[in-house]
Design an enzyme around this catalytic site. Structure first.
Site, PDB file in Angstrom:
ATOM      1  NE  ARG A   1      -3.922  -0.350   2.163  1.00 51.82           N
ATOM      2  CZ  ARG A   1      -4.907  -0.532   3.057  1.00 51.82           C
ATOM      3  NH1 ARG A   1      -5.199   0.418   3.910  1.00 51.82           N
ATOM      4  NH2 ARG A   1      -5.582  -1.660   3.084  1.00 51.82           N
TER       5      ARG A   1
ATOM      6  CB  SER B   1      -8.999  -0.273   2.484  1.00 51.48           C
ATOM      7  OG  SER B   1     -10.055  -0.461   3.381  1.00 51.48           O
TER       8      SER B   1
ATOM      9  CG  ASP C   1     -14.087   0.202   4.086  1.00 53.94           C
ATOM     10  OD1 ASP C   1     -14.929  -0.570   3.597  1.00 53.94           O
ATOM     11  OD2 ASP C   1     -12.923  -0.155   4.376  1.00 53.94           O
TER      12      ASP C   1
ATOM     13  NE  ARG D   1     -11.411  -1.325   8.668  1.00 53.23           N
ATOM     14  CZ  ARG D   1     -10.315  -1.655   8.022  1.00 53.23           C
ATOM     15  NH1 ARG D   1     -10.298  -1.605   6.694  1.00 53.23           N
ATOM     16  NH2 ARG D   1      -9.237  -2.042   8.672  1.00 53.23           N
TER      17      ARG D   1
ATOM     18  CE  LYS E   1     -10.816  -5.096   6.976  1.00 54.95           C
ATOM     19  NZ  LYS E   1      -9.566  -5.855   6.866  1.00 54.95           N
TER      20      LYS E   1
END
Length: 613
Positions: free
Chosen positions: A64, A166, A323, A328, A439
């Site tokens: 990232r 994300s 998100d 999430r 998740k």
């Protein structure tokens, strides 16, 4: 994650020159090439050092970093290099890679200045695999992140890649990797992939020609079938269809300019719930995230301002917020006072854990099934599931921080014939359906909606039910925050000071007036509550993490973040079941947190920036 790697010997300038020369030879993206040529022409050493000083480090969460030119950034060339290394590593690990293949998907991020976008990166990654004869299931449209681990298991593939950053700032992107067990990779795979990337830096002959994939028999588009199968599987977690059809509860949903809208609409349909009202300004994907400072619903009310306004207008009592990559979920509820309450990740974890257990128990009467039933949460999350498990008779396990640990542990348990009902972490991540071992904000959104509808039919709110859970299983009051620190040496000094608190290599015995009863240090592997003083959970020297248990029933963990320049803390007071006074507990927790900030963080001494409210 993508922490800075160590520069090569031979002087920084020499390394930067060497890397820049290779870049000019290998990069075929006209925009990033031009940006680098301009930096060289201007003699901008500082910026060249930022771009070429250190390569992004491939960690367990993949990569990232900001999009832009250079080996420290996400761009066409670094995506090609990363995928070449990953491909070679997979060839070594799976003899049937060319039969099974991989899945690749992407979110809606884009960076026009460098020509980078999640979709372009996904196509280049697909081209790399296909050039080596590896089948690729490449989604044709944006998807939520959980669709990748779902596809890996559902299609029995060797690996999955999701191009997403994300909820990071808009200039960032990422490369997230799943193993053939459907969970995020854990060590030593990250080290193996990292080494393979270093050994395959020069682009292969067909690396840049992503048009080759369009006519290839190795390219498969899973979009239609996975969209269908995911929602069919999700229907098995709908427990009260008749309630859903009748409910008068109104929901507002925001996807915060990300990928979630269509998928949450489809999830509601699968549960026979009326569709949630979407926040119009945030409904469609927009890589600029124009209406929010940070596209992260974890940051609380700021991100939800437009949602609250719409909810007040249409008289909706519940807001659901994903998100940008929809893994999430944040949930807020309008209180009788007129205030909006945003549930913390721990509070929603308590509600969903209670709900999934209650619904499962109704279907599975009899005690024999309980002994093979599990819930998981990470070590910095609330211990509420442990309290429910103790009273109800199922198993609870805690793992290290991050869904990679919970996903891998859940898979081990499922392979042993156990039932994993639920896993969560306080960073608003929930695994409600074990067909995704990560998740999943889409399933969590619709399951939360069914829970709210079920409670409303009994004239109860989410807040009232949460209170009932705490009364039955014991109050668990939590508080978490962070300080910002960009200097790794300062962070190290702060933690070393805690390990040598008295100058004689001893940890602190108290924090202000609060006596410490146990200490676990997962950086060094020390745990004084164990007979042999050795920690049970795996340790990692590369990240800092110390947990203090206090004589008053408090637990506090301090840890560094793998993805941001933050030192985080998580504190919790656990009371036994019965009617404790939550206000008194909150006051005591506040005092404990203040003592930790003052004595252990020492923000003045270490020049730490507090979280901005």
């Amino acid at each position: 994650m993508a922490a800075a790697a160590t520069p090569a010997p031979g002087g920084t300038d020499a390394r930067v020159e060497q890397e820049t020369a290779r870049w000019l030879r290998w990069d075929q993206n006209p925009l990033t090439l031009e940006l680098v040529r301009k930096l060289i022409a201007a003699g901008n050493k500082e910026e060249l050092q930022k771009c070429f000083g250190t390569r992004m480090e491939f960690g367990t969460a993949g990569l990232r970093a900001p999009m832009g030119p250079g080996i420290s950034r996400m761009n066409d060339l670094t995506i090609i290099q990363t995928t070449q290394g990953f491909c070679r590593y997979l060839e070594k690990q799976f003899s049937d890679l060319k039969q099974r293949g991989v899945v690749i998907s992407f979110d809606s991020r884009a960076h026009p200045a460098s020509g980078g976008s999640s979709q372009r990166f996904a196509r280049l990654a697909a081209a790399t695999f296909i050039s080596q004869g590896v089948p690729v299931h490449l989604f044709s449209h944006i998807t939520p992140t959980p669709f990748v681990p779902y596809s890996v298991l559902h299609l029995k593939l060797c690996a999955g890649i999701m191009i997403t950053a994300s909820h990071n700032p808009k200039q960032d992107n990422g490369y997230k990797v799943y193993w053939d067990n459907g969970a995020q990779i854990i060590s030593p795979h990250d080290k193996g992939i990292s080494q393979a990337i270093e050994e395959n830096l020069e682009p292969w002959p067909q690396a840049w020609d992503d048009s080759l994939i369009d006519g290839s028999s190795l390219l498969h588009n899973p979009t239609g079938s996975i969209n269908n199968d995911y929602f069919e599987d999700l229907k098995k977690y709908c427990f009260h269809r008749s309630v859903n059809i009748e409910t008068r509860v109104k929901f507002v949903h925001t996807s915060v300019h990300g990928v979630g809208h269509d998928f949450v609409q489809a999830a509601f349909k699968a549960f026979d719930l009326a569709p949630p009202e979407a926040v119009p300004q945030q409904k469609d994907p927009d890589p600029e995230f124009p209406t929010v400072k940070y596209p992260n619903p974890e940051e609380g009310k700021g991100v939800l301002t437009l949602s609250f306004a719409l909810a007040d207008k249409i008289k909706a009592k519940i807001v659901l917020a994903n998100d940008p990559d929809a893994d999430r979920l944040a949930v807020a509820e309008k209180q009788d006072s007129g205030e909006w309450r945003v549930f913390s990740g721990n509070e929603l974890g308590a509600l969903l854990g209670w709900w999934l257990f209650t619904s499962w128990k109704e279907k599975n009467q009899g005690h024999s099934a309980l002994k093979d039933t599990y819930m998981l949460s990470s070590t910095v999350s609330s211990k509420i599931l442990r309290a429910i498990a103790l009273k109800e008779g199922f198993h609870f396990e805690e793992t290290l921080t991050g869904f990679k640990w919970m996903g891998n542990r859940a898979k081990q348990l499922i392979d042993q014939g156990k039932t994993v009902l639920f896993a969560f972490e306080e960073a608003i991540g929930y695994m409600c359906c074990p067909f995704v071992l990560d998740k999943d904000g889409v399933s969590a959104a619709v399951i939360s909606a069914e829970l709210a509808s079920f409670l409303a039919a009994k004239n109860l709110s989410l807040s009232q039910q949460l209170k009932a859970i705490y009364v039955e299983y014991g109050y668990h009051i939590t508080k978490a925050s962070y300080f910002i620190c960009h200097d790794q040496d300062t962070i190290k000094k702060l933690f070393e000071n805690l390990r040598n608190y008295d100058g004689k290599n001893n940890y602190p015995k108290a924090c202000g007036k609060f006596e410490i009863s146990a200490i676990r240090d997962l950086t060094t592997g020390y745990d004084d509550s164990q007979a042999d003083k050795k920690a049970v959970l795996p340790t990692s020297k590369s990240s800092q993490m110390i947990t203090f248990t206090f004589a008053n029933g408090g637990v506090a963990t301090m840890r560094t973040s793998g993805t941001e320049p933050k030192i985080k803390y998580y504190a919790e007071l656990c009371a036994p079941p019965g009617n404790s006074d939550p206000e008194q507990l909150k006051k005591e927790l506040d005092e404990l947190v203040n003592a930790i900030e003052e004595n252990f963080f020492q923000p003045q001494k270490y020049n730490l920036q507090p979280k901005s409210e």
